[in-house]
Design a protein around this motif. Sequence first.
Motif: not given
Length: 131
Positions: A106-123
Amino acid sequence: MPGREELPSTIARSSKKAQRTWIKAHDSAVETYGEGQRSHRTAFAALKHSFEKVGDHWEPKQSKGPSDEQAARSTPKPGKTAGGVDANAGKEHLYDLAKELGVAGRSSMTKQQLVEAIDKANNRKTAKARS
């Protein structure tokens, strides 16, 4: 069918206020549009104005407002959403949420990448909670 009977599992695991918000919006949309997918999209758009998905449930947002471009539309249409992630939140908030969900890298992710990664973690958390 009344919203209470169609309550999605992620909302059923959320606060009573989140449940009331979804049910009220769903039932109103059913009166306007009839039963079906459009009523569900409308109810989720209303929910996303005050809540964001965190793992397998919905939590109150820091500030009210649409969570993504899709939720900002007055009449939601089929299309890509952020899946309950507050894509309009600041990067720091998204980083903290990713940390809470255990998102690696997460520390090297862009804002959009964070949104996508959080969505995947939520799923993933939602799927685990349903099984």
